[in-house]
Design a protein around this motif. Structure first.
Motif, PDB file in Angstrom:
ATOM      1  N   LEU A  10      45.426  28.703  46.205  1.00 57.68           N
ATOM      2  CA  LEU A  10      45.495  30.281  46.340  1.00 57.68           C
ATOM      3  C   LEU A  10      44.458  30.642  47.336  1.00 57.68           C
ATOM      4  CD1 LEU A  10      46.444  32.775  45.106  1.00 57.68           C
ATOM      5  CD2 LEU A  10      44.492  32.641  43.388  1.00 57.68           C
ATOM      6  N   ALA A  11      43.176  30.260  47.194  1.00 55.42           N
ATOM      7  CA  ALA A  11      42.200  30.706  48.100  1.00 55.42           C
ATOM      8  C   ALA A  11      40.920  29.941  48.043  1.00 55.42           C
ATOM      9  CB  ALA A  11      41.846  32.124  47.741  1.00 55.42           C
ATOM     10  N   PRO A  12      40.154  29.694  48.953  1.00 53.94           N
ATOM     11  CA  PRO A  12      38.886  29.073  48.995  1.00 53.94           C
ATOM     12  C   PRO A  12      38.049  29.904  48.031  1.00 53.94           C
ATOM     13  CG  PRO A  12      39.497  29.480  51.187  1.00 53.94           C
ATOM     14  CD  PRO A  12      40.473  30.224  50.464  1.00 53.94           C
ATOM     15  N   VAL A  13      37.216  29.117  46.965  1.00 51.05           N
ATOM     16  CA  VAL A  13      36.497  29.730  46.119  1.00 51.05           C
ATOM     17  C   VAL A  13      35.471  30.763  46.563  1.00 51.05           C
ATOM     18  CG1 VAL A  13      34.988  28.000  45.658  1.00 51.05           C
ATOM     19  CG2 VAL A  13      35.459  29.342  43.543  1.00 51.05           C
ATOM     20  N   ALA A  14      34.916  30.263  47.753  1.00 54.40           N
ATOM     21  CA  ALA A  14      33.888  31.014  48.459  1.00 54.40           C
ATOM     22  C   ALA A  14      34.422  32.292  48.951  1.00 54.40           C
ATOM     23  CB  ALA A  14      33.505  30.152  49.614  1.00 54.40           C
ATOM     24  N   GLU A  15      35.693  32.617  49.087  1.00 55.58           N
ATOM     25  CA  GLU A  15      36.125  33.826  49.303  1.00 55.58           C
ATOM     26  C   GLU A  15      36.356  34.736  48.091  1.00 55.58           C
ATOM     27  OE1 GLU A  15      39.707  33.523  51.642  1.00 55.58           O
ATOM     28  OE2 GLU A  15      38.624  32.386  53.243  1.00 55.58           O
ATOM     29  N   LEU A  16      35.954  34.358  46.957  1.00 55.83           N
ATOM     30  CA  LEU A  16      36.309  35.251  45.835  1.00 55.83           C
ATOM     31  C   LEU A  16      34.752  35.533  45.350  1.00 55.83           C
ATOM     32  CD1 LEU A  16      38.715  32.777  43.915  1.00 55.83           C
ATOM     33  CD2 LEU A  16      39.119  34.700  45.465  1.00 55.83           C
ATOM     34  N   PRO A  17      34.634  36.897  45.347  1.00 58.06           N
ATOM     35  CA  PRO A  17      33.408  37.446  44.905  1.00 58.06           C
ATOM     36  C   PRO A  17      33.189  37.266  43.476  1.00 58.06           C
ATOM     37  CG  PRO A  17      35.037  39.213  45.211  1.00 58.06           C
ATOM     38  CD  PRO A  17      35.542  38.139  45.639  1.00 58.06           C
ATOM     39  N   VAL A  18      31.920  37.241  42.884  1.00 61.01           N
ATOM     40  CA  VAL A  18      31.613  36.972  41.353  1.00 61.01           C
ATOM     41  C   VAL A  18      31.706  38.249  40.625  1.00 61.01           C
ATOM     42  CG1 VAL A  18      29.951  36.050  40.000  1.00 61.01           C
ATOM     43  CG2 VAL A  18      30.490  34.684  42.058  1.00 61.01           C
ATOM     44  N   GLY A  19      32.355  38.120  39.620  1.00 55.04           N
ATOM     45  CA  GLY A  19      32.308  39.506  38.715  1.00 55.04           C
ATOM     46  C   GLY A  19      33.061  40.529  39.322  1.00 55.04           C
ATOM     47  N   GLU A  20      34.095  40.387  40.024  1.00 53.94           N
ATOM     48  CA  GLU A  20      34.722  41.415  40.759  1.00 53.94           C
ATOM     49  C   GLU A  20      36.189  40.925  40.722  1.00 53.94           C
ATOM     50  OE1 GLU A  20      35.207  43.823  44.872  1.00 53.94           O
ATOM     51  OE2 GLU A  20      33.449  42.651  44.470  1.00 53.94           O
ATOM     52  N   ALA A  21      37.073  41.877  40.183  1.00 51.77           N
ATOM     53  CA  ALA A  21      38.579  41.459  40.124  1.00 51.77           C
ATOM     54  C   ALA A  21      38.995  41.806  41.514  1.00 51.77           C
ATOM     55  CB  ALA A  21      39.342  42.520  39.281  1.00 51.77           C
ATOM     56  N   PRO A  77      30.439  34.091  36.699  1.00 52.89           N
ATOM     57  CA  PRO A  77      29.226  33.541  37.064  1.00 52.89           C
ATOM     58  C   PRO A  77      28.950  32.089  36.979  1.00 52.89           C
ATOM     59  CG  PRO A  77      28.943  35.791  36.254  1.00 52.89           C
ATOM     60  CD  PRO A  77      30.239  35.515  35.989  1.00 52.89           C
ATOM     61  N   ASP A  78      29.577  31.547  35.890  1.00 52.90           N
ATOM     62  CA  ASP A  78      29.469  30.020  35.416  1.00 52.90           C
ATOM     63  C   ASP A  78      30.665  29.450  36.659  1.00 52.90           C
ATOM     64  OD1 ASP A  78      32.003  30.617  34.298  1.00 52.90           O
ATOM     65  OD2 ASP A  78      31.251  30.383  32.294  1.00 52.90           O
ATOM     66  N   GLY A  79      31.198  29.893  37.239  1.00 58.88           N
ATOM     67  CA  GLY A  79      32.144  29.481  38.200  1.00 58.88           C
ATOM     68  C   GLY A  79      33.778  29.331  37.669  1.00 58.88           C
ATOM     69  N   ARG A  80      33.791  29.666  36.491  1.00 56.29           N
ATOM     70  CA  ARG A  80      35.316  29.945  35.849  1.00 56.29           C
ATOM     71  C   ARG A  80      36.099  30.781  36.537  1.00 56.29           C
ATOM     72  NH1 ARG A  80      35.690  32.273  31.263  1.00 56.29           N
ATOM     73  NH2 ARG A  80      33.668  33.051  31.189  1.00 56.29           N
ATOM     74  N   VAL A  81      37.373  30.921  36.762  1.00 53.42           N
ATOM     75  CA  VAL A  81      38.237  31.408  37.629  1.00 53.42           C
ATOM     76  C   VAL A  81      39.473  32.033  36.610  1.00 53.42           C
ATOM     77  CG1 VAL A  81      39.588  32.021  39.745  1.00 53.42           C
ATOM     78  CG2 VAL A  81      37.636  30.689  39.912  1.00 53.42           C
ATOM     79  N   ASP A  82      39.617  33.118  36.291  1.00 53.27           N
ATOM     80  CA  ASP A  82      40.760  33.731  35.501  1.00 53.27           C
ATOM     81  C   ASP A  82      41.819  34.416  36.483  1.00 53.27           C
ATOM     82  OD1 ASP A  82      39.850  32.860  33.261  1.00 53.27           O
ATOM     83  OD2 ASP A  82      38.549  34.871  32.875  1.00 53.27           O
ATOM     84  N   VAL A  83      42.993  33.886  36.224  1.00 50.78           N
ATOM     85  CA  VAL A  83      44.089  34.490  37.170  1.00 50.78           C
ATOM     86  C   VAL A  83      45.444  35.159  36.250  1.00 50.78           C
ATOM     87  CG1 VAL A  83      45.735  34.029  39.004  1.00 50.78           C
ATOM     88  CG2 VAL A  83      43.483  32.746  38.942  1.00 50.78           C
ATOM     89  N   LEU A  84      45.577  36.332  36.465  1.00 51.73           N
ATOM     90  CA  LEU A  84      46.598  37.007  35.815  1.00 51.73           C
ATOM     91  C   LEU A  84      47.690  37.798  36.847  1.00 51.73           C
ATOM     92  CD1 LEU A  84      44.937  39.176  33.311  1.00 51.73           C
ATOM     93  CD2 LEU A  84      45.439  36.946  32.920  1.00 51.73           C
TER      94      LEU A  84
END
Length: 317
Positions: free
Chosen positions: A216-227, A243-250
């Motif tokens: 899907l995407a590099p995790v570094a490109e995903l801001p923390v705490g923001e949809a 913040p703990d590194g988990r990623v939710d995807v809907l």
């Protein structure tokens, strides 16, 4: 993924003796097509707009509390209104049959009255749905509601007339009510199936996504705490990195009316649709607040050693 149906070529159609432009006999096709086009035009009837605003405001202002979720059918998984419709219609159809049977006037009056009473919660559920629809759907829905209101008035008059001994007049009002409610039901069917009011807008998602894990995407490109919104083929996704590194995807488009969830507010582990306020749990997509009656498709997510986030939708393909 299921294979699409193979279309007939023009040559094959000609060989079979029928073509794509074949239609029923003109006496049938013409009126049917005209009626469908007339129903389509209801959605563009802008003269209703000055009325829609105040009525919508009034419906939304009702202090229903959690009862609004009940009327909208959130706990059922689909709108409540279509399920309730069977009771008044069934009572009135049965009354019409009994009106043709000698000696059944008392039973017929009882059914007419039962239908009028059952129309009250049915209408309440319909109005709760109507107030959270697109303007085109609301125009058609307002005509649908007006027809049903007239039908209820006719049946109420029928019940009163029968109670006063004017059975013939009561039957005439009931048959008139049946004709009106039948027309209103046709408009309601057009609203539900042609305009997709109340339908789960995310149902096609599993059929548009390939099975298995996909980058899907590099995790570094995903801001923390923001949809944020990311694209997986044809399907837009809401991605939320904790913040703990988990990623939710809907799935990003709301099951209610396709609102962009990634533009909504995230609070207490849920995302709120910016269009009509439906709330979904980020962890599993469950709809915890209406008007949405269906959950969001929830993707499993994992992060590879190279930092790439992969997603997989159970049951896809």
């Amino acid at each position: 993924m299921p294979l699409p149906a193979t279309p007939r070529t023009n040559e094959a159609a000609a060989t079979a003796g029928t073509g794509w432009d074949d239609r029923p006999a003109g006496r049938v096709a013409g009126p049917l097509e005209a009626s469908v086009r007339a129903l389509d035009r209801l959605a563009e009837w802008e003269r209703l707009d000055p009325l829609i605003g105040p009525v919508r405001k009034a419906v939304r202002a009702l202090p229903l509390g959690r009862g609004r979720d009940v009327l909208q059918g959130r706990h059922l998984g689909h709108p409540l209104h279509p399920a309730l419709v069977h009771t008044p219609l069934g009572a009135w159809l049965s009354a019409a049959v009994l009106d043709a049977v000698p000696g059944s006037s008392r039973q017929s009056r009882a059914l007419v009255g039962a239908g009028v009473l059952a129309a009250v919660p049915t209408a309440a559920a319909g109005w709760a749905d109507w107030a959270e629809q697109h303007e085109q759907q609301m125009r058609t829905g307002l005509v649908h509601a007006a027809g049903n209101t007239l039908a209820v008035g006719l049946y109420a008059g029928s019940w009163v007339a029968r109670g006063r001994g004017r059975t013939g007049w009561g039957r005439a009002l009931a048959y008139a009510g049946l004709a009106v409610v039948g027309t209103a039901a046709a408009i309601g069917g057009h609203l539900a199936y042609r305009q997709a009011a109340g339908a789960n807008k995310t149902e096609p998602v599993p059929h548009l996504v390939a099975p298995g894990w996909q980058a899907l995407a590099p995790v570094a490109e995903l801001p923390v705490g923001e949809a944020v919104r990311r694209q997986l083929g044809e399907v837009a996704l809401l991605v939320f990195r904790h913040p703990d590194g988990r990623v939710d995807v809907l799935a990003d488009r709301c099951s209610h009316l396709s609102g962009p969830l990634s533009e909504g507010r995230v609070l207490d582990g849920c995302v709120e649709c910016p269009w009509h306020g439906s709330a979904f749990r980020l962890s599993d997509g469950w709809n915890v607040g209406g008007p949405a009656t269906a959950p969001q498709p929830s993707f499993a997510a994992r992060t590879r050693d190279d930092g790439t986030v992969e997603v997989c939708l159970p049951g896809a393909g």
